[in-house]
Write an enzyme that holds these catalytic residues in place. Structure first.
Site, PDB file in Angstrom:
ATOM      1  N   ARG A 177       5.684   7.170   1.703  1.00 25.06           N
ATOM      2  CA  ARG A 177       5.307   6.431   2.904  1.00 25.06           C
ATOM      3  C   ARG A 177       5.288   4.930   2.629  1.00 25.06           C
ATOM      4  O   ARG A 177       5.715   4.126   3.466  1.00 25.06           O
ATOM      5  CB  ARG A 177       3.953   6.901   3.421  1.00 25.06           C
ATOM      6  N   CYS A 236      -4.582   1.972   3.898  1.00 26.18           N
ATOM      7  CA  CYS A 236      -4.001   3.327   3.871  1.00 26.18           C
ATOM      8  C   CYS A 236      -3.431   3.611   5.249  1.00 26.18           C
ATOM      9  O   CYS A 236      -2.877   2.728   5.895  1.00 26.18           O
ATOM     10  CB  CYS A 236      -5.049   4.360   3.460  1.00 26.18           C
TER      11      CYS A 236
END
Length: 280
Positions: A177, A236
């Site tokens: 990611r 995050c």
């Protein structure tokens, strides 16, 4: 389980299942279930635990985990029966996922007598301890006091500090990611990362049982990405697992830590004005 009768003063922000079982009867101990998503709302957990709703009651917005103001947090903590002299242990049902967010929220509100259960509910069950229905109250209103330490930061601060000589922005998402090679779980988000940030997947800090690795291993992993920088800002997907990295940094001796509230759910959203550039 042994019977603990003296009030607790937590000296380390991570505790084990055996320690918690031995201190479960301490008069000032409150255990909080900070599970999120599909794991939230379960009826049973650690005996006496109270639901700490990070997705709803303790979030200023739905879908993105956003910290409440100090007065709002204080009111809702008091409604859970939390006092200024309480000792808090936070856990979640995945092992080590959202409990650290609960820990960081209390620290951000000036409260340090709080710890995370290493391995969460799975560690409790593995140790052979029973589960009982969560305590849903009503609770006697507590005396909790909140004082904002301003260690939740926004997008502009995070962007400005990424690549700064004195700061490091550390992304707790997976390497795929971070690199923009894997799709984001939330629809409509761009792929990639904040320019100048570095990657420390929170899962790399945990063993196969969902517990923190040995302290020297954790410290080595943190030190490698911190690169000697004074201030560490963690990000995050939505501000949850960033707190796992933040907890790891804290126990590794880092003095200045912050979390980007909203994280990629905010930063990675469509940006027609181009104020939040993305790197892949």
């Amino acid at each position: 389980m042994s019977v603990a009768t003296a009030p607790l003063k937590l000296t380390f922000p991570i505790v084990g299942a055996q320690w918690l079982a031995a201190h479960l009867t301490a008069p000032n101990l409150i255990v909080l279930d900070a599970s999120v998503g599909d794991f939230a709302g379960a009826s049973e957990g650690i005996p006496g635990a109270r639901a700490f709703d990070i997705d709803g009651q303790f979030s200023a917005s739905q879908g993105v985990h956003t910290m409440l103001s100090a007065p709002e947090f204080e009111d809702r903590a008091r409604a859970l029966g939390i006092n200024k002299d309480s000792a808090l242990v936070v856990y979640d049902r995945q092992g080590m996922f959202s409990a650290a967010r609960g820990w960081f929220m209390f620290v951000a509100m000036g409260f340090d007598n709080v710890a995370v259960l290493d391995g969460g509910l799975p560690a409790w069950v593995e140790a052979g301890y029973q589960q009982l229905p969560l305590d849903r109250g009503p609770f006697v209103p507590g005396s909790f006091l909140a004082e904002d330490r301003e260690i939740f930061v926004d997008a502009l601060t995070t962007k400005a500090m990424a690549g700064h000589d004195s700061a490091q922005v550390i992304d707790a998402r997976s390497a795929e990611r971070f690199a923009g090679k894997a799709p984001e779980p939330r629809p409509g988000l761009r792929a990639g990362h904040i320019p100048g940030s570095v990657n420390l997947p929170f899962t790399s800090l945990l063993d196969e049982r969902g517990r923190f690795r040995q302290p020297d291993e954790v410290k080595k992993a943190v030190d490698e990405v911190a690169d000697g920088k004074e201030l560490l800002i963690f990000t995050c997907g939505s501000g949850v697992t960033a707190c796992v990295d933040a907890l790891a940094a804290y126990v590794s001796g880092c003095q200045q830590i912050a979390v980007y509230d909203g994280s990629w759910a905010e930063y990675g959203a469509e940006d027609p004005a181009g104020v939040r550039p993305v790197e892949r």
